[in-house]
Write a protein that holds these residues in place. Structure first.
Motif, short mmCIF file in Angstrom:
data_model
loop_
_atom_site.label_atom_id
_atom_site.label_comp_id
_atom_site.label_asym_id
_atom_site.label_seq_id
_atom_site.Cartn_x
_atom_site.Cartn_y
_atom_site.Cartn_z
N HIS A 64 0.84 -1.20 0.00
CA HIS A 64 0.00 0.00 0.00
C HIS A 64 0.87 1.25 0.00
CE1 HIS A 64 -3.90 2.00 0.93
NE2 HIS A 64 -3.09 2.95 1.34
N HIS A 82 1.07 5.47 -2.09
CA HIS A 82 0.40 6.46 -2.93
C HIS A 82 1.42 7.16 -3.82
CE1 HIS A 82 -3.49 6.13 -0.89
NE2 HIS A 82 -2.77 5.88 0.19
N GLU A 90 -8.16 3.03 -2.50
CA GLU A 90 -8.49 2.62 -1.17
C GLU A 90 -9.86 3.15 -0.81
OE1 GLU A 90 -5.36 4.75 1.05
OE2 GLU A 90 -6.48 4.32 2.86
N HIS A 137 -5.80 -2.42 5.32
CA HIS A 137 -4.47 -1.81 5.20
C HIS A 137 -4.14 -1.03 6.47
CE1 HIS A 137 -3.32 2.38 4.54
NE2 HIS A 137 -4.59 2.63 4.40
N ASP A 169 2.76 2.60 3.14
CA ASP A 169 1.76 3.68 3.14
C ASP A 169 2.44 5.01 2.81
OD1 ASP A 169 -0.75 4.81 3.23
OD2 ASP A 169 -0.86 4.91 5.41
#
Ligand SMILES: [Zn+2]
Length: 257
Positions: free
Chosen positions: A8, A10, A92, A152, A202
């Motif tokens: 996970h 971004h 997500e 997550h 993350d």
């Protein structure tokens, strides 16, 4: 051969803007073989798919984050459905009681994504903050959909973990595992069956000094730091990093099948 997976992150976050090719390259050099790029708003979907076409190591989750669930525009569900063939999953999405959009609106947008995940047989990445009771109710009501759930940055209790495990869920943990005040989280982490476990940065969120201050690059969370998270997690599970890497590589294939 198994490699690290960042389950996970971004890549389209503004904080990574202009540096994405370099960030992916650094992660690959560090041994990361799969990066699951999550999206938060519809405007990111196209770019995320472009990245996954350009880089073999990048897979995408397309979705609407609960923080932005009040910004959807008519027809978003159809446009998501049209894009899902090329995606690794949905995400997500989820529920967040600390977020601005009304919880009812968050639920509506979340449930539509659950239905799409089922229809397209894709895993779904869930963010949940202070809404565990409602999340469990919704997931139970949709259990017949046969969903492949991924929680997550899991931060729930042992009891919540077991209820989700009964639904076959996977659990992903971030560097928060290494934070001194997360003793309970470490206890839950240690009891999760290995075939339901994943790890993530993350990034660019979740800077954890206890883990990352050893890292040679600048003081930001990046996917190239996955090996640090694996090393820490393996020591908690009393496994060699290689054993954990092999197991998690297998688990991560839910995004590639
Ligand atoms: Zn995220």
């Amino acid at each position: 051969m198994s490699k690290f997976i960042d389950t996970h992150l971004h890549l389209l976050d503004q904080r990574f803007s202009g540096r994405v090719p370099e960030i992916i390259k650094e992660a690959e050099t560090a041994g990361v073989g799969l990066l699951i790029c999550n999206t938060t708003v519809e405007q990111e979907w196209r770019q995320a798919l472009d990245l996954s076409q350009r880089y073999q190591t990048v897979k995408t989750c397309l979705g609407i984050h609960p923080w932005f669930s009040d910004q959807v525009t008519p027809g978003w569900q159809n446009r998501l459905a049209e894009s899902l063939d090329l995606a690794g999953g949905i995400g997500e999405t989820g529920l967040d009681r600390l977020a601005k959009p009304a919880i009812k609106q968050q639920e509506r947008v979340f449930i539509e994504q659950l239905e799409l995940a089922s229809h397209f047989d894709k895993p779904i990445t869930i963010h949940c903050v202070k809404a565990w009771g409602r999340l469990l109710e919704i997931l139970r009501a949709h259990q017949s959909l046969g969903l492949k759930l991924l929680l997550h940055s899991f931060g729930g209790s042992s009891e919540i973990m077991h209820q989700l495990l009964d639904m076959g869920a996977f659990f992903s943990f971030s560097a928060a595992l290494a934070a001194p005040n997360r003793k309970k989280l470490r206890q839950v982490f240690k009891t999760i069956p290995l075939n339901h476990l994943l790890l993530e940065t993350d990034s660019p969120d979740q800077y954890v000094p206890e883990l990352f201050d050893n890292c040679p690059v600048n003081r930001k969370n990046m996917p190239c730091w996955m090996p640090e998270i694996y090393n820490f997690a393996a020591s908690l599970r009393e496994l060699t990093p290689q054993q954990l890497t092999d197991k998690i590589w297998e688990n991560g294939q839910i995004f590639t099948n």
